[in-house]
Design a protein around this motif. Structure first.
Motif, short mmCIF file in Angstrom:
data_model
loop_
_atom_site.label_atom_id
_atom_site.label_comp_id
_atom_site.label_asym_id
_atom_site.label_seq_id
_atom_site.Cartn_x
_atom_site.Cartn_y
_atom_site.Cartn_z
N GLU A 1 -8.73 96.86 -56.65
CA GLU A 1 -7.63 95.90 -56.71
C GLU A 1 -6.35 96.54 -57.23
O GLU A 1 -5.64 95.97 -58.07
N VAL A 2 -6.07 97.71 -56.72
CA VAL A 2 -4.80 98.38 -57.01
C VAL A 2 -3.85 97.99 -55.89
O VAL A 2 -3.98 98.46 -54.77
N PRO A 3 -2.89 97.12 -56.15
CA PRO A 3 -2.02 96.69 -55.06
C PRO A 3 -1.04 97.78 -54.67
O PRO A 3 -0.81 98.74 -55.42
N CYS A 4 -0.45 97.64 -53.52
CA CYS A 4 0.51 98.63 -53.03
C CYS A 4 1.61 98.87 -54.07
O CYS A 4 2.02 100.01 -54.33
N GLN B 1 -0.84 90.46 -52.25
CA GLN B 1 0.25 91.45 -52.21
C GLN B 1 0.04 92.41 -51.04
O GLN B 1 0.95 92.69 -50.26
N ASP B 2 -1.20 92.91 -50.94
CA ASP B 2 -1.49 93.90 -49.90
C ASP B 2 -1.30 93.31 -48.51
O ASP B 2 -0.79 93.98 -47.59
N GLU C 1 -8.45 99.84 -52.86
CA GLU C 1 -8.50 98.43 -52.49
C GLU C 1 -9.61 97.73 -53.26
O GLU C 1 -9.43 96.62 -53.75
N ALA D 1 1.31 95.96 -60.55
CA ALA D 1 -0.06 96.12 -61.02
C ALA D 1 -0.48 94.94 -61.89
O ALA D 1 -1.66 94.57 -61.92
N ALA E 1 -4.01 90.95 -55.89
CA ALA E 1 -3.75 92.19 -55.17
C ALA E 1 -3.94 92.01 -53.67
O ALA E 1 -3.18 92.55 -52.86
N ALA F 1 1.58 98.76 -57.15
CA ALA F 1 1.21 99.47 -58.37
C ALA F 1 1.71 100.91 -58.31
O ALA F 1 1.94 101.54 -59.34
#
Lengths: 300, 693
Positions: A126-129, A101-102, A123, A92, A98, A131
């Motif tokens: 901007e909450v990446p996987c 990362q995604d 998405e 996170a 993000a 997190a």
């Protein structure tokens, strides 16, 4: 040589390292990230990502660098005693955007269930996987009902509070989890629900309410959340308000539906039948619909 | 002449932007990557946790969903076992409290990269009332009778044999789920999946039924539900897109079609024996297809569509079990023998990233519930007392459509800006409002990566219009033409949310959230007038690799609603419903030397509900839940570790409406006398954990 001469000589070297893979692969990584080390990462070997039999798994391809990117520069910097992160690092608060990362994760996992990730609420926020997911743990916490809730509650703290209200779904002891109703990857359904509508989601466990009924109760057929506060409520069973007020939001017919009930009615035998116990539902218990030929008033 | 400094600077700049610097690394020769230091955990590993537990008191509210419904001891068992071999075959097994009614067991195995089979068993106990009593015999069946010598009366006060006839009734439901899942990957990029579930829910619940408004009874109704679900799916993942298709079916069966009971009160219109319908069996299927396609790197399309059907064909009960009406013919023996409710769901999404840091998303959703149940003339016998004039049934249909457009821009230095528009419209049949549509606009601003602080503010406003309200005319009690049902009514809504997350050094983090939303139905003369929600959450935690780790949190929420009514079309009244919730908690984990660790967790959740009508408020609805748990872990090294868990939970409640009523407290309602839950329960567990590898 002048400062700039040195700089000019180093830049091609740096540029080369920045995009080069290591020479040893994971063997170089395990030296620092092995078992017992402060940033141990070898639990991945117990997971599907660490498989060598699965040709699509990272460890059957470029190992650690399949996800983290070419690591030559990272290794060179570490050998000089410097702190340097690999090209792609996850979390996170990682410095890798993000979206990058995604893209790494979705390169393999953009299939059923993740097709709606683009444009979804997570998405967009901007909450990446990484997190939520733990790739380097023997068991990803989101696959444990209670640990999943803790993960979701990191951002959705009010839902933790909701699960402690007098009437709630069985979340507190792990019989259900957030993913029992929600798919956090799929923005194609409203509120990231598993099914296309609120009612269809509820019917996966409460199919007895699906009907169709001979006598339908219009709000129940349209949207369960018109009467229910599904995450937790002060009014069992998960109602937004107590009857009779709940019902009087929509019903004001002559006689008992339209009366103003108050504390003075609790001891009045003519009135307390409409207020005490289950209120309107003392008689109108078939509020989700009735299949009885005489159920037009939801009594039978 | 260019100075040497400038020359070198120019060369540096050229190198930075040169294709050499920007070139992606050539794929490595991984054949030399032996992974000799990689250690796969082959063979079996896991842990068995076992030990005695003890519960101090019996309290069904405490046991709800948890399963500890009896005072005394039990054998607590948890654990997991995992297997992996060199060929990539794996097996995972884990279980939770198999000795309790809230047991869970799961099994997952297969071949990595090829197939996975999952099997799961879950049980969920749900207790809905302690202290329930009923005079009815035959609890658990569809026929409830009264004991011989029962004395009927007009009110509960006159039921002379009630006290001697009361027997305890267990108001509990047990859900049991058996889940099966299979995932298979054949020739990549195809993947197949099958999911199946059988869910059974059995027990007793309360069903209220009576005659007109004269009297009613809370009946112990049987619950014997079974739902079977099967879902088949296939996924295709290509380089620029993916496609999936699925077919799902769901079958619900009810072991009890109806509930019949002896009328405990003096029969009205000769109705000594009454009967209500229970939930009819139904079935549904859905066919879904979806996919996504990346037309260009910055342009992506995705969509999903589904069609389905729900059917119900249960044989009807007669109009009435009252002999006066038993000859009345029904227009049909069942709901036409074949009822269809067709639903169509579709969603499409366009994601366009035309420039760096800027993206646009357009979304469309459509849902069609087409209830094809025929409309027929019925002559219902209301509560077995009188037959109403011809009444038409209403098979409600609706179409919902949603359009949305949102744009987001990621400016430099961690700033994010967003805005969006949306429209939701719904067309309904057979209701007072034919069409309503709601327009929404929102803006959002976020700031991140500044001293590890992330802030987000979102403001949203919505306005819902509706076609002219046409009150429906129903037989029976005339409705008030001024009523506006809130889901159909015109509405203005606003919402604001502020979130803050702050990650500090030394493992500290803070998070805070504030939200408020208001709904205004000012154009509704009667019905819901307004509602509002206010909420605050705050949390702080410190996590470290060694030493004390702790967390604390607090939450507050207030929900208000104002409802306007009118007595018999003359006397206006207003009622305010207000609910407040406060929760807070603490947790701390502290290593004690090299072998010991202590963990303390505690929380309190308080709720209060107030209803104030015409200045004469009801008593408050109060609940207070407190829990404190201490856990001590001793780890001497493999294979054994030990655990002591002490937990105390206390619950206090005052529910003027549903608690503390005796079966004869209400003159016209024979209740089951459920208590308002209050308990103080302690639990002790001593666990030994055997770890193996």
């Amino acid at each position: 040589m002048t400062y700039f001469a040195w700089l000019a000589c180093l830049l091609p070297v740096a540029a080369t390292y920045a995009s080069e893979f290591s020479s040893q692969g994971a063997d170089a990584c395990v030296i620092c990230h092995g078992a017992g080390m402060p940033q141990a990462a070898v639990a991945i070997f117990a997971t599907a990502h660490g498989s060598r039999q699965d040709a699509e798994a990272p460890f059957a391809q470029q190992q650690c660098e399949q996800c983290h990117g070419p690591a030559a520069e990272h290794l060179a910097a570490v050998s000089r005693g410097e702190t340097a992160l690999p090209p792609v690092n996850f979390g996170a608060h990682a410095n890798t955007p993000a979206a990058v990362q995604d893209a790494t994760c979705l390169g393999c996992h953009e299939d059923h269930g993740r097709g709606g990730w683009m444009g979804s609420a997570h998405e967009a926020a901007e909450v990446p996987c990484a997190a939520c997911h733990q790739v380097h743990a023997e068991r990803d916490r989101v696959f444990d009902a209670l640990a999943q809730q803790e993960t979701c509650n990191t951002c959705h703290a009010r839902r933790r509070d909701d699960s402690l209200k007098p009437s709630s779904h069985p979340l507190r002891f792990g019989s259900m989890s957030c993913s029992s109703c929600h798919d956090p990857h799929n923005g194609q359904h409203e509120s990231l629900l598993l099914e296309a509508s609120v009612n269809d989601t509820c019917f996966t466990c409460h199919a007895e309410k699906r009907g169709p009924f001979l006598w339908e109760h219009a709000p129940a057929a349209e949207d369960c959340s018109l009467c229910h506060q599904v995450h937790g409520s002060n009014h069992p069973p998960l109602l937004t308000r107590r009857a009779p007020l709940l019902c009087q939001q929509c019903h004001a017919a002559a006689d008992h539906p339209g009366l103003a009930y108050s504390d003075a009615d609790l001891d009045d035998p003519q009135a307390n039948r409409f207020v005490l116990a289950r209120g309107c539902l003392n008689c109108h218990s078939q509020v989700h619909g009735s299949n009885h030929p005489s159920g037009a008033t939801l009594h039978r | 002449m260019i100075s040497s400094a400038r020359l070198y600077a120019l060369l540096s700049g050229l190198l930075l932007v040169s294709p050499l610097a920007a070139q992606q690394a050539a794929p490595p020769d991984t054949s030399r990557w032996a992974c000799g230091f990689c250690v796969w955990p082959l063979g079996w590993r896991g842990n068995f946790d076992i030990g005695p537990g003890w519960v101090s008191d019996e309290a069904l509210k405490f046991a709800d969903y948890r399963g500890l419904d009896e005072a005394g001891g039990w054998l607590s068992m948890n654990g997991e076992a995992r297997y992996l071999d060199e060929a990539g075959r794996f097996l995972d097994l884990w279980w939770t409290e198999p000795a309790l009614d809230a047991r869970r067991i799961a099994l997952r195995g297969g071949q990595q990269g090829a197939h996975t089979v999952q099997l799961g068993w879950t049980e969920i106990p749900h207790y809905t009332g302690q202290g329930a009593r009923s005079p009815f015999l035959g609890v658990g069946s569809g026929e409830l009778s009264l004991p011989a010598g029962w004395q009927s009366a007009d009110t509960t006060a006159g039921l002379g044999s009630l006290d001697s006839a009361l027997r305890p009734v267990a108001l509990e439901l047990q859900r049991r789920n058996l889940d099966l899942g299979v995932r298979a990957r054949t020739a990549s990029p195809w993947r197949w999946r099958v999911d199946a579930q059988r869910s059974e829910r059995k027990g007793t619940r309360v069903l209220g039924a009576g005659q007109i408004t004269f009297n009613t009874s809370h009946l112990p109704a049987p619950v014997d539900h079974r739902t079977d679900r099967v879902d088949l799916g296939v996924d295709y993942q290509g380089e620029r897109g993916h496609f999936n298709a699925g077919l799902g079916g769901s079958w619900f069966d009810n072991g009890q079609q109806s509930l019949a009971w002896d009328n405990p009160f003096t029969p009205i219109a000769g109705a000594e024996h009454l009967r209500a319908a229970l939930e009819p069996a139904n079935r549904a299927w859905t066919l879904r297809m979806g996919g996504a396609w990346r037309a260009r790197p910055e342009l992506r399309l995705s969509g999903q569509a589904g069609i389905g059907e729900a059917r119900q064909d249960e044989t009807f009960l007669p109009y009435s079990s009252n002999p006066e009406f038993e000859e009345q013919p029904l227009p049909r023996p069942s709901l036409t023998g074949k009822i269809e409710a067709l639903s169509l769901n579709a969603a499409g999404q366009l994601d366009w990233r035309p420039a760096r840091g800027f993206d646009l998303t357009a979304r469309w959703r459509f849902e069609d519930r087409d209830n094809r149940t025929p409309v027929t003339e019925w002559f219902p016998v209301i509560t077995d007392v009188y037959q109403r004039e011809a009444t038409l049934n209403r098979p409600y249909s609706f179409q919902r459509e949603q359009l949305g457009l949102q744009g987001r821009y990621r400016a430099g230095a961690g700033w994010r800006l967003g805005a969006g528009l949306g429209r939701k419209s719904i067309e309904r049949s057979l209701q007072s409002v034919h069409r309503s549509s709601e327009d929404t606009v929102w803006v959002e601003m976020g700031m991140g990566q500044w001293a590890m602080l992330d802030l987000r503010l979102r403001l949203e406003a919505a306005d819902r219009d509706a076609s002219p309200y046409q009150p429906l005319v129903d037989p029976g009690l005339p409705g008030n033409p001024l009523m506006r049902k809130f889901n159909l009514a015109e509405r203005e809504r606003s919402q604001a949310v502020l979130d803050a997350d702050w990650s500090l050094a030394q493992g500290w983090s803070l998070n805070a959230s504030a939200r408020c939303s208001d709904e205004d139905y000012r154009r509704s003369p009667l019905g819901l007038q307004s509602s509002s929600t206010r909420g605050l959450n705050f949390g702080i935690n410190q996590s470290r690799e060694q030493g004390l780790a702790w967390l604390a949190w607090v939450g507050y929420e207030q929900i208000e609603a104002l409802i306007a009514g009118q007595e018999n079309f003359m006397l206006d009244w207003r009622a305010l419903s207000e609910d407040e919730f406060i929760t807070w908690g603490l947790g701390a984990t502290l290593p004690l030397g090299s072998h010991w660790q202590a963990r303390l967790d505690g929380f309190e959740a308080r709720s209060q509900g107030k209803i104030d009508t015409a200045g004469d408020p009801f008593p408050a609805l109060d609940t207070r839940l407190r829990n404190l748990a201490l856990r001590l872990d001793y780890d001497s090294g493999r294979p054994w570790a030990w655990q002591l868990v002490l937990e105390h939970e206390r619950y206090d409640s005052q529910d003027w409406q549903q608690g503390g009523l005796a079966p004869d407290s209400i003159a016209a309602v024979l209740t089951m006398g459920v208590d308002s839950p209050d308990y103080s329960v302690s639990v002790v567990r001593v666990m030994g954990s055997y770890r193996f590898r």
